[in-house]
Design an enzyme around this catalytic site. Structure first.
Site, PDB file in Angstrom:
ATOM      1  N   SER A 141       8.062   2.077  11.894  1.00  0.00           N
ATOM      2  CA  SER A 141       8.791   2.499  11.934  1.00  0.00           C
ATOM      3  C   SER A 141       8.431   3.953  12.664  1.00  0.00           C
ATOM      4  O   SER A 141       7.982   4.502  12.715  1.00  0.00           O
ATOM      5  CB  SER A 141       8.732   2.899  10.173  1.00  0.00           C
ATOM      6  OG  SER A 141       9.576   4.527   9.638  1.00  0.00           O
ATOM      7  N   TYR A 154       3.642   5.409   1.471  1.00  0.00           N
ATOM      8  CA  TYR A 154       3.968   4.734   3.095  1.00  0.00           C
ATOM      9  C   TYR A 154       4.360   5.474   4.928  1.00  0.00           C
ATOM     10  O   TYR A 154       3.338   4.455   5.470  1.00  0.00           O
ATOM     11  CB  TYR A 154       5.688   4.897   2.973  1.00  0.00           C
ATOM     12  CG  TYR A 154       6.478   3.728   3.761  1.00  0.00           C
ATOM     13  CD1 TYR A 154       6.308   2.048   3.910  1.00  0.00           C
ATOM     14  CD2 TYR A 154       7.529   4.562   4.616  1.00  0.00           C
ATOM     15  CE1 TYR A 154       7.010   1.973   5.067  1.00  0.00           C
ATOM     16  CE2 TYR A 154       7.857   3.649   5.763  1.00  0.00           C
ATOM     17  CZ  TYR A 154       7.962   2.876   5.412  1.00  0.00           C
ATOM     18  OH  TYR A 154       8.994   1.771   6.629  1.00  0.00           O
TER      19      TYR A 154
HETATM   20  N1  NAP Z   1      15.315  -0.119   6.003  1.00  0.00           N
HETATM   21  C1  NAP Z   1      14.912   0.930   7.487  1.00  0.00           C
HETATM   22  O1  NAP Z   1      15.337   1.581   7.261  1.00  0.00           O
HETATM   23  C2  NAP Z   1      13.108   0.926   7.995  1.00  0.00           C
HETATM   24  C3  NAP Z   1      13.043   1.543   8.519  1.00  0.00           C
HETATM   25  C4  NAP Z   1      12.070   1.297   9.535  1.00  0.00           C
HETATM   26  C5  NAP Z   1      11.169   0.301   9.652  1.00  0.00           C
HETATM   27  N2  NAP Z   1      11.163  -0.674   8.331  1.00  0.00           N
HETATM   28  C6  NAP Z   1      10.439  -1.423   8.047  1.00  0.00           C
HETATM   29  O2  NAP Z   1      11.175  -2.353   8.272  1.00  0.00           O
HETATM   30  C7  NAP Z   1      10.750  -3.673   7.312  1.00  0.00           C
HETATM   31  C8  NAP Z   1      11.462  -4.846   6.590  1.00  0.00           C
HETATM   32  O3  NAP Z   1      11.928  -3.959   6.172  1.00  0.00           O
HETATM   33  P1  NAP Z   1      13.576  -3.685   5.335  1.00  0.00           P
HETATM   34  O4  NAP Z   1      14.120  -2.635   5.683  1.00  0.00           O
HETATM   35  O5  NAP Z   1      14.479  -4.695   6.000  1.00  0.00           O
HETATM   36  O6  NAP Z   1      13.456  -4.944   3.729  1.00  0.00           O
HETATM   37  P2  NAP Z   1      13.688  -4.668   2.821  1.00  0.00           P
HETATM   38  O7  NAP Z   1      15.134  -5.980   3.222  1.00  0.00           O
HETATM   39  O8  NAP Z   1      13.048  -4.955   1.681  1.00  0.00           O
HETATM   40  O9  NAP Z   1      12.864  -6.325   3.334  1.00  0.00           O
HETATM   41  C9  NAP Z   1      11.246  -6.599   2.529  1.00  0.00           C
HETATM   42  C10 NAP Z   1      10.815  -7.413   3.244  1.00  0.00           C
HETATM   43  O10 NAP Z   1       9.457  -7.585   2.690  1.00  0.00           O
HETATM   44  C11 NAP Z   1       9.278  -8.401   1.774  1.00  0.00           C
HETATM   45  N3  NAP Z   1       7.700  -7.576   1.151  1.00  0.00           N
HETATM   46  C12 NAP Z   1       7.076  -6.719   0.208  1.00  0.00           C
HETATM   47  N4  NAP Z   1       6.219  -6.870  -0.021  1.00  0.00           N
HETATM   48  C13 NAP Z   1       5.502  -8.179  -0.309  1.00  0.00           C
HETATM   49  C14 NAP Z   1       4.625  -8.927   0.059  1.00  0.00           C
HETATM   50  N5  NAP Z   1       3.163  -8.419  -0.582  1.00  0.00           N
HETATM   51  N6  NAP Z   1       3.866 -10.106   0.915  1.00  0.00           N
HETATM   52  C15 NAP Z   1       5.191 -10.475   1.335  1.00  0.00           C
HETATM   53  N7  NAP Z   1       6.167  -9.655   1.688  1.00  0.00           N
HETATM   54  C16 NAP Z   1       6.373  -9.196   1.761  1.00  0.00           C
HETATM   55  C17 NAP Z   1      10.055  -8.403   1.154  1.00  0.00           C
HETATM   56  O11 NAP Z   1       9.808  -9.373   0.572  1.00  0.00           O
HETATM   57  P3  NAP Z   1      10.059  -9.654  -1.288  1.00  0.00           P
HETATM   58  O12 NAP Z   1      11.689 -10.142  -1.527  1.00  0.00           O
HETATM   59  O13 NAP Z   1      10.052 -10.822  -2.086  1.00  0.00           O
HETATM   60  O14 NAP Z   1       9.875  -8.010  -2.496  1.00  0.00           O
HETATM   61  C18 NAP Z   1      11.308  -8.349   1.965  1.00  0.00           C
HETATM   62  O15 NAP Z   1      10.915  -9.311   2.040  1.00  0.00           O
HETATM   63  C19 NAP Z   1       9.283  -3.217   6.541  1.00  0.00           C
HETATM   64  O16 NAP Z   1       7.782  -3.316   7.496  1.00  0.00           O
HETATM   65  C20 NAP Z   1       9.626  -1.233   6.305  1.00  0.00           C
HETATM   66  O17 NAP Z   1       8.821  -0.364   7.041  1.00  0.00           O
HETATM   67  C21 NAP Z   1      12.373  -0.589   6.835  1.00  0.00           C
END
Ligand code: NAP
Length: 288
Positions: A141, A154
């Site tokens: 991130s 985080y």
């Molecule tokens: N969205 C942003 O603005 C952003 C920015 C920078 C980086 N990121 C990174 O992008 C990645 C994906 O996030 P996203 O934005 O797509 O958010 P998201 O829609 O909330 O997806 C997160 C995913 O991680 C899974 N997860 C959470 N806890 C877990 C565990 N214990 N074991 C396995 N899976 C788990 C969630 O599963 P559940 O549905 O079961 O909870 C979901 O599938 C993350 O690493 C996040 O830090 C996101």
């Protein structure tokens, strides 16, 4: 699906956190492009849904070593001990002031965002060494190199992933295993929804000296649609994942979104006190 044919004709990839957001988008599009995608999700209900959509889907909870090992064993059995790529993606953000973070809250944040990623990666590295090829992509991130107030847990988890990945890249430099970090800024997904759940579970907002800031923060977390300027769809991350998978020379770092480019640039030239001023204006006061 014919295992033998796909093994010979398409690259294989294991992706974590495919229930929503970036993981789902990357899984769907790589599958469409001909990759053999092992889509994993934390909850069985999501695994079933992914299966009905035609994915080879598996349950994988990053907080649980048995779950990691069982799923890796199953996948490696299907591929005859072969896996071309790993996309470490599943994670969540726990918002809250550092002084309001309990040891338990921090433990769960790190179990998921850091320890699970490294344990999974360490299961896959020997496979990649053996086959003489491998791509490991870490979804970090902008908050993996720029700190913001009320994102301490985080921030620290993503800084840790950056440290582990930079170290691993040095340790694996004489192998054909290549590591890339992706550093997105705001991407539309369920991230804020899941952050709100973690906040409700772990932060005692009522009794905090930060109560007022939390009210503003909760409004941001509950806001439907993009809450930050320059938000991009998950396809913006997909584009960098594809480069990290397919380029002969994958980059060590991929910036995604204007805020990442901006803070990456500023961090190189500004003092910490100048950075603090800018980062607190850019939503670091918890109000955005
Ligand atoms: N969205 C942003 O603005 C952003 C920015 C920078 C980086 N990121 C990174 O992008 C990645 C994906 O996030 P996203 O934005 O797509 O958010 P998201 O829609 O909330 O997806 C997160 C995913 O991680 C899974 N997860 C959470 N806890 C877990 C565990 N214990 N074991 C396995 N899976 C788990 C969630 O599963 P559940 O549905 O079961 O909870 C979901 O599938 C993350 O690493 C996040 O830090 C996101």
């Amino acid at each position: 699906m014919n295992t033998q044919t796909t093994k010979l004709t398409s690259k294989s990839i294991l992706i974590t956190g495919c229930s929503s957001g970036i993981g789902y988008c990357v899984a769907k599009n790589l599958k469409k492009a001909g990759y053999r995608v092992f889509a994993t999700a934390r909850l069985e209900a999501d695994v079933s849904r992914l299966k009905t959509e035609g994915f080879e889907a598996f349950q994988l909870d990053l907080t649980n070593s048995d779950s990691i090992n069982k799923t890796v064993d199953e996948i490696l059995k299907l591929t005859d001990n072969h896996l071309d790529a790993l996309f470490n993606n599943g994670a969540y953000g726990l918002p809250g002031a550092v002084e309001d973070l309990s040891r338990d809250a921090l433990r769960v944040q790190f179990e998921t965002n850091v320890f699970g990623w490294i344990e999974l990666t360490n299961r896959i590295i020997p496979v990649m060494r053996q086959q003489n090829y491998g791509r490991i992509i870490m979804n970090s991130s902008v908050l993996g190199f720029a700190a913001m107030a009320y994102r301490g847990a985080y921030n620290a988890s993503k800084f840790a992933i950056e440290g582990f990945t930079d170290t691993l890249r040095l340790e694996l430099k004489d192998t054909p295993i290549q590591l890339s970090l992706i550093e997105p800024g705001p991407i539309s997904s369920k991230f804020r929804q899941n952050a709100k759940k973690a906040f409700d579970q772990f932060i005692d907002a009522e009794n905090s000296p930060h109560k007022e800031q939390y009210q503003a923060m909760e409004r941001r977390l509950n806001k439907p649609g993009p809450a930050a300027p320059f938000t991009l769809p998950p396809e913006a991350v997909l584009k960098r994942v594809i480069h990290a998978l397919e380029s002969e020379k994958p980059k060590a770092r991929y910036y995604v979104t204007v805020p990442t480019y901006l803070f990456g640039y500023l961090k190189r030239f500004l003092s910490s006190s100048m950075m603090d001023k800018i980062l607190s204006k850019a939503g670091g006061d918890g109000k955005r």
